[in-house]
Design an enzyme around this catalytic site. Structure first.
Site, PDB file in Angstrom:
ATOM      1  N   LYS A  91      45.005  74.906  61.793  1.00  0.00           N
ATOM      2  CA  LYS A  91      45.994  75.085  62.857  1.00  0.00           C
ATOM      3  C   LYS A  91      46.577  73.722  63.207  1.00  0.00           C
ATOM      4  O   LYS A  91      45.840  72.734  63.283  1.00  0.00           O
ATOM      5  CB  LYS A  91      45.351  75.719  64.094  1.00  0.00           C
ATOM      6  CG  LYS A  91      46.334  75.915  65.251  1.00  0.00           C
ATOM      7  CD  LYS A  91      45.754  76.773  66.359  1.00  0.00           C
ATOM      8  CE  LYS A  91      44.998  76.019  67.419  1.00  0.00           C
ATOM      9  NZ  LYS A  91      45.773  74.970  68.115  1.00  0.00           N
ATOM     10  N   ASP A 120      40.382  72.360  69.103  1.00  0.00           N
ATOM     11  CA  ASP A 120      40.152  70.980  69.561  1.00  0.00           C
ATOM     12  C   ASP A 120      39.835  70.934  71.054  1.00  0.00           C
ATOM     13  O   ASP A 120      39.475  69.884  71.583  1.00  0.00           O
ATOM     14  CB  ASP A 120      41.315  70.054  69.180  1.00  0.00           C
ATOM     15  CG  ASP A 120      42.627  70.427  69.839  1.00  0.00           C
ATOM     16  OD1 ASP A 120      42.695  71.483  70.505  1.00  0.00           O
ATOM     17  OD2 ASP A 120      43.590  69.646  69.686  1.00  0.00           O
ATOM     18  N   GLU A 170      51.282  79.541  73.111  1.00  0.00           N
ATOM     19  CA  GLU A 170      50.503  79.193  74.305  1.00  0.00           C
ATOM     20  C   GLU A 170      51.397  79.034  75.532  1.00  0.00           C
ATOM     21  O   GLU A 170      52.356  78.250  75.539  1.00  0.00           O
ATOM     22  CB  GLU A 170      49.700  77.899  74.066  1.00  0.00           C
ATOM     23  CG  GLU A 170      48.914  77.489  75.315  1.00  0.00           C
ATOM     24  CD  GLU A 170      47.783  76.504  75.102  1.00  0.00           C
ATOM     25  OE1 GLU A 170      47.570  76.060  73.958  1.00  0.00           O
ATOM     26  OE2 GLU A 170      47.110  76.189  76.105  1.00  0.00           O
TER      27      GLU A 170
HETATM   28  O1  KIV Z   1      41.770  74.267  70.970  1.00  0.00           O
HETATM   29  C1  KIV Z   1      41.965  75.403  71.424  1.00  0.00           C
HETATM   30  O2  KIV Z   1      41.109  75.989  72.093  1.00  0.00           O
HETATM   31  C2  KIV Z   1      43.249  76.016  71.153  1.00  0.00           C
HETATM   32  C3  KIV Z   1      43.504  77.375  71.745  1.00  0.00           C
HETATM   33  C4  KIV Z   1      43.856  77.207  73.158  1.00  0.00           C
HETATM   34  C5  KIV Z   1      44.527  78.114  71.002  1.00  0.00           C
HETATM   35  O3  KIV Z   1      44.076  75.446  70.515  1.00  0.00           O
END
Ligand code: KIV
Length: 267
Positions: A116, A47, A185
């Site tokens: 995710k 996202d 993260e």
């Molecule tokens: O959206 C994204 O780029 C992420 C990564 C930082 C894991 O969630």
């Protein structure tokens, strides 16, 4: 995972074999094709595309329709890649029914292999249900960009004993609920190591140290295409933003001074 086609079982095998998993964000067909050709194991339609591609100030405004639009492009660019769809803010928090429907759309309409979700133990009922339905889930712990309004800043977590305990218990809870891997993260490397060693599923770190079972980065950071700031956890492997400006200036100059089109460009 570069050997043969990736599926959800490959992740745990890679961890058992001590082989690092490489993941990167992708949000269009050419970058997905390039990442797959480069041997990157997993593509995340993150996202973060809200900021890197759509020009939003943070990830919150991204809609399901926008995310699906990019996920379809990624699937077209890399038909054989393992693609994870990052569920947009409020696409999975309102109700179980809405979350299942939206995750189902990612699989059915965009060909995603998994989804995710940002969060830990509070997501256990949803993770269980999604896995029961046949949708693999990768939770995301630590710095949660979708919670920026409640956290106030993008900050490192796991600096106090209480935070470390919460991260560890969240990690155990999502593993027990059926998650196949998880993102960690921005936490101290020592905490990334402790969580990774405590789990049988692989951890994919971003700013969480060398001992995670894999790493994920934002493609635009790695290629120098997002120049507003470079996060400490990232490394630029190219300066494509600068190269792009130089190339476009060259083109504009050539048009203005009559050097383009040349005879070889004319019919
Ligand atoms: O959206 C994204 O780029 C992420 C990564 C930082 C894991 O969630």
């Amino acid at each position: 995972m570069s050997k043969g086609k990736t599926n959800v079982r490959t992740f745990r095998k890679r961890k058992e074999a001590g082989e690092k998993i490489v993941m990167i964000t992708a949000c269009d067909a050419p970058s997905a094709a390039a990442a797959f050709a480069a041997g990157i194991d997993v593509l995340l339609v993150g996202d973060s595309l809200a900021m890197t591609v759509l020009g939003y100030a943070n990830t919150l405004p991204l809609t399901m329709e926008e995310a699906l639009h990019h996920a379809r492009a990624v699937r077209r660019g890399a038909p054989d890649a393992f693609v994870i769809f990052d569920m947009p803010f409020m696409s999975y928090q309102v109700s179980m029914e809405e979350a299942l429907r939206n995750a189902g759309r990612a699989v059915k309409e965009a060909g995603a292999n998994a989804v995710k979700l940002e969060g830990g133990a509070e997501l256990v009922p949803l993770i269980t249900r999604l896995v029961d339905c046949g949708i693999p889930v990768m939770p995301h712990l630590g710095l949660l960009p979708q919670r920026i309004q409640t956290s106030g800043t993008y900050r490192i977590t796991g600096r106090t004993d209480a935070e470390v305990e919460k991260l560890l218990s969240d990690a155990h809870a999502v593993e027990a609920a059926g998650a196949f891997a998880l993102v960690l993260e921005c936490m101290p490397a020592e905490v990334g190591r402790r969580i990774s060693e405590a789990l049988t599923i692989p951890s994919i770190g971003i700013g969480s140290g060398i001992n995670c079972d894999g790493q994920v980065q934002v493609l635009h950071d790695v290629l120098g295409l997002f120049e507003e700031f470079t996060p400490k956890h990232s490394r630029r492997y190219a300066e494509l933003g600068k190269l792009t400006r130089e190339a476009l200036k060259h083109y504009a100059d050539d048009v203005r001074n009559g050097a383009f089109p040349g005879p070889e460009n004319s019919f």
